[in-house]
Design an enzyme around this catalytic site. Structure first.
Site, short mmCIF file in Angstrom:
data_model
loop_
_atom_site.label_atom_id
_atom_site.label_comp_id
_atom_site.label_asym_id
_atom_site.label_seq_id
_atom_site.Cartn_x
_atom_site.Cartn_y
_atom_site.Cartn_z
N THR A 125 -38.39 7.61 35.89
CA THR A 125 -38.10 6.80 34.72
C THR A 125 -36.78 7.22 34.07
O THR A 125 -36.40 8.40 34.16
CB THR A 125 -39.25 6.94 33.69
OG1 THR A 125 -38.81 6.47 32.42
CG2 THR A 125 -39.69 8.39 33.52
N ASP A 126 -36.15 6.29 33.37
CA ASP A 126 -34.92 6.63 32.63
C ASP A 126 -35.22 7.58 31.46
O ASP A 126 -34.32 8.19 30.89
CB ASP A 126 -34.20 5.37 32.13
CG ASP A 126 -35.03 4.52 31.17
OD1 ASP A 126 -36.22 4.83 30.94
OD2 ASP A 126 -34.49 3.52 30.65
N GLU A 127 -36.53 7.70 31.11
CA GLU A 127 -36.88 8.55 29.95
C GLU A 127 -36.58 10.02 30.21
O GLU A 127 -36.51 10.81 29.27
CB GLU A 127 -38.35 8.32 29.55
CG GLU A 127 -38.60 6.86 29.19
CD GLU A 127 -39.92 6.59 28.49
OE1 GLU A 127 -40.44 7.47 27.81
OE2 GLU A 127 -40.41 5.45 28.63
N TYR A 153 -44.70 13.17 28.03
CA TYR A 153 -44.64 12.27 29.19
C TYR A 153 -43.32 12.43 29.94
O TYR A 153 -43.30 12.70 31.14
CB TYR A 153 -44.81 10.80 28.75
CG TYR A 153 -44.34 9.81 29.80
CD1 TYR A 153 -44.99 9.72 31.04
CD2 TYR A 153 -43.24 8.97 29.57
CE1 TYR A 153 -44.55 8.83 32.02
CE2 TYR A 153 -42.79 8.07 30.54
CZ TYR A 153 -43.45 8.01 31.76
OH TYR A 153 -43.02 7.14 32.74
N LYS A 157 -42.38 13.97 33.76
CA LYS A 157 -41.69 13.20 34.80
C LYS A 157 -40.41 13.92 35.23
O LYS A 157 -40.07 13.95 36.42
CB LYS A 157 -41.36 11.78 34.31
CG LYS A 157 -42.55 10.88 34.07
CD LYS A 157 -43.32 10.52 35.33
CE LYS A 157 -42.56 9.58 36.23
NZ LYS A 157 -43.42 9.15 37.40
P1 NAD Z 1 -49.77 2.59 34.87
O1 NAD Z 1 -50.20 3.56 33.82
O2 NAD Z 1 -49.96 1.14 34.65
O3 NAD Z 1 -50.55 2.93 36.24
C1 NAD Z 1 -50.68 4.23 36.72
C2 NAD Z 1 -51.63 4.20 37.93
O4 NAD Z 1 -51.75 5.54 38.43
C3 NAD Z 1 -53.05 3.74 37.57
O5 NAD Z 1 -53.54 2.86 38.55
C4 NAD Z 1 -53.87 5.03 37.55
O6 NAD Z 1 -55.24 4.84 37.87
C5 NAD Z 1 -53.13 5.84 38.61
N1 NAD Z 1 -53.31 7.29 38.44
C6 NAD Z 1 -53.19 8.01 37.28
N2 NAD Z 1 -53.46 9.30 37.52
C7 NAD Z 1 -53.73 9.41 38.84
C8 NAD Z 1 -54.06 10.50 39.69
N3 NAD Z 1 -54.18 11.75 39.22
N4 NAD Z 1 -54.27 10.27 41.01
C9 NAD Z 1 -54.17 9.00 41.52
N5 NAD Z 1 -53.88 7.93 40.76
C10 NAD Z 1 -53.66 8.13 39.43
O7 NAD Z 1 -48.26 2.95 35.21
P2 NAD Z 1 -47.02 2.01 35.56
O8 NAD Z 1 -46.43 1.48 34.32
O9 NAD Z 1 -47.42 1.10 36.65
O10 NAD Z 1 -46.00 3.10 36.12
C11 NAD Z 1 -45.97 3.44 37.51
C12 NAD Z 1 -44.89 4.48 37.74
O11 NAD Z 1 -43.62 3.97 37.33
C13 NAD Z 1 -45.08 5.77 36.92
O12 NAD Z 1 -44.74 6.86 37.74
C14 NAD Z 1 -44.12 5.63 35.76
O13 NAD Z 1 -43.68 6.89 35.32
C15 NAD Z 1 -42.99 4.84 36.41
N6 NAD Z 1 -42.21 3.99 35.49
C16 NAD Z 1 -42.83 3.10 34.67
C17 NAD Z 1 -42.05 2.27 33.85
C18 NAD Z 1 -42.69 1.23 32.95
O14 NAD Z 1 -41.97 0.60 32.15
N7 NAD Z 1 -43.98 0.98 33.02
C19 NAD Z 1 -40.66 2.38 33.85
C20 NAD Z 1 -40.06 3.32 34.70
C21 NAD Z 1 -40.85 4.11 35.52
P1 TYD Z 2 -43.72 1.53 25.04
O1 TYD Z 2 -44.10 0.22 25.61
O2 TYD Z 2 -44.77 2.52 24.69
O3 TYD Z 2 -42.66 2.17 26.07
P2 TYD Z 2 -41.71 3.48 25.92
O4 TYD Z 2 -41.92 4.13 24.62
O5 TYD Z 2 -42.16 4.33 27.06
O6 TYD Z 2 -40.33 2.95 26.06
O7 TYD Z 2 -42.85 1.29 23.72
C1 TYD Z 2 -41.65 0.53 23.76
C2 TYD Z 2 -41.04 0.57 22.38
O8 TYD Z 2 -41.90 -0.13 21.48
C3 TYD Z 2 -40.90 1.98 21.82
O9 TYD Z 2 -39.70 2.06 21.06
C4 TYD Z 2 -42.09 2.12 20.88
C5 TYD Z 2 -42.34 0.70 20.38
N1 TYD Z 2 -43.73 0.34 20.08
C6 TYD Z 2 -44.04 -0.21 18.84
O10 TYD Z 2 -43.19 -0.41 17.96
N2 TYD Z 2 -45.36 -0.54 18.59
C7 TYD Z 2 -46.35 -0.33 19.50
O11 TYD Z 2 -47.55 -0.62 19.20
C8 TYD Z 2 -46.00 0.22 20.78
C9 TYD Z 2 -47.05 0.46 21.82
C10 TYD Z 2 -44.66 0.53 21.03
#
Ligand code: NAD
Ligand code: TYD
Length: 339
Positions: A125-127, A153, A157
């Site tokens: 992630t970019d985070e 978090y 990562k």
């Molecule tokens: P999500 O939380 O929707 O899904 C995570 C999945 O991983 C779930 O199906 C969960 O059951 C599974 N999981 C959790 N712990 C586990 C374990 N110990 N063993 C096996 N499976 C397990 O997450 P997402 O948003 O789909 O993100 C997927 C990946 O992409 C992550 O690595 C996250 O860091 C990365 N990512 C997400 C975003 C975003 O905006 N959502 C952006 C950049 C990177």
């Molecule tokens: P989020 O979807 O949790 O992603 P991330 O923090 O990992 O980027 O949140 C996106 C942005 O929205 C973040 O600046 C926090 C804000 N946010 C709210 O203002 N209200 C909410 O209820 C949530 C879940 C997020």
């Protein structure tokens, strides 16, 4: 060719499973997922009808389980999506983030080292770069930006990324890493900004915006992320990191207003609530490297993508309802009850 996709029952993993199943019908895909609160087999119902797809329930941090799967399946490629992913949850309970995101990645790397692998890809992630100031729109995250994580978090990562790169340098393991900006689209759990706001607006419930809603995120439609990950896995250079993003920055308040307008709801639903501790100000990806080296650029712009996303949640009301009616109620009360 056999690929293990971990975390394939979550948001991005599910979208990835459908993406590769339609693109590579001649290849084998196995999903490993623990099915935490964030993962659901219901998401993969369509995928399970394919002969070249299998699901195995299990924890990536469970060494005996993972080694057994590798021994039996001998995968060519492993793509690690599995993670604990919600920043707010990591503020309340960091431990499981260390267990899954750090130890889990370590176990997968060890299995790859022991059994041999053509490619291990870490979905990051970019985070991991921390945040950028709001008053410097000229600054972007490049692959050279130092890791400077803010939340448990993002720190977990970043730790995983360091481990992955160490396995490349020390053991010559063929790894790649991608670091993507915020995703949105179908199947996203309604704890994240966009689906939470859609879910609340649909029920005319207040929309909790942290602080003044001025924080900026760089949004990418999930299918564009899937395409980029697939490109990095197949064509990316071993040992390299690729940033993924589409120059689509919005303040949170802008995003919430767009959702309300699309759903025909009033802005009176917006509630400004107490900020998240350590809240990152701005994320912004410079995607020049993946664009230049692999020819990737996003296909879906935000105005189209958000319409498709809202329509998906409206059309899949039962999916949302199944989540919202369960344990989610306790989560919501705990996180937003006294805010
Ligand atoms: P999500 O939380 O929707 O899904 C995570 C999945 O991983 C779930 O199906 C969960 O059951 C599974 N999981 C959790 N712990 C586990 C374990 N110990 N063993 C096996 N499976 C397990 O997450 P997402 O948003 O789909 O993100 C997927 C990946 O992409 C992550 O690595 C996250 O860091 C990365 N990512 C997400 C975003 C975003 O905006 N959502 C952006 C950049 C990177
Ligand atoms: P989020 O979807 O949790 O992603 P991330 O923090 O990992 O980027 O949140 C996106 C942005 O929205 C973040 O600046 C926090 C804000 N946010 C709210 O203002 N209200 C909410 O209820 C949530 C879940 C997020």
């Amino acid at each position: 060719m056999k690929t293990i996709i971990t975390g394939g029952a979550g948001f991005i993993g599910t979208n990835y499973v459908y993406y590769v199943l339609s693109k590579y019908p001649e290849e084998q895909f196995i999903c490993i997922d623990k099915l935490t609160y964030a993962g659901s087999l219901e998401n993969l119902e369509g995928a399970l009808k394919n002969d070249n797809f299998r699901f195995i329930k299990g924890d990536i941090a469970d060494k005996d389980f993972i080694f057994k799967v590798f021994e039996e399946e001998k995968p060519d490629v492993v793509i690690n999506f599995a993670a604990e992913t919600h920043v707010d949850r990591s503020v309340v309970d960091p431990e499981v983030f260390l267990q899954t995101n750090v130890i889990g990645t370590g176990v997968l790397l060890e299995a790859c080292r022991k059994y041999g692998i053509k490619r291990f890809h870490q979905v990051s992630t970019d985070e991991v770069y921390g945040d950028l100031p709001l008053d410097r729109p000229d600054l972007f995250f490049t692959e050279e930006t130092p890791l400077h994580a803010s939340s448990p978090y993002s720190a977990s990562k970043a730790s995983a990324d360091l481990l992955v790169l160490a396995y490349y340098r020390t053991f010559n393991l063929p790894v790649t890493i991608s670091r993507c900006s915020n995703n949105y689209g179908p199947y996203q759990f309604p704890e994240k900004l966009i689906p939470l706001m859609i879910a609340n607006a649909l029920k005319d419930k207040p929309l909790p915006v942290y602080s003044k809603g001025e924080n900026v995120r760089d949004w990418l439609y999930v299918e564009d992320h899937c395409e980029a990950v697939d490109l990095v896995v197949r064509k990316g250079k071993v040992g390299e990191v690729y940033n993924i993003g589409g120059h689509n920055e919005r303040t949170n308040l802008e995003v919430v207003r767009i959702i309300l307008k699309e759903l025909g709801k009033s802005e009176d639903l917006i509630r400004f609530v107490t900020d998240r501790p350590g809240h990152d100000k701005r994320y912004a990806i410079d995607p020049a490297k993946i664009n230049r080296e692999l020819g990737w650029k996003p296909k879906t712009n935000f105005s189209e993508g958000i319409k498709m996303t809202i329509k998906w949640y409206v059309d899949n009301e039962q999916w949302l309802q199944n989540i919202i009616s369960g344990e989610y109620q306790n989560y919501y009360k705990k996180m937003y009850g006294n805010r």
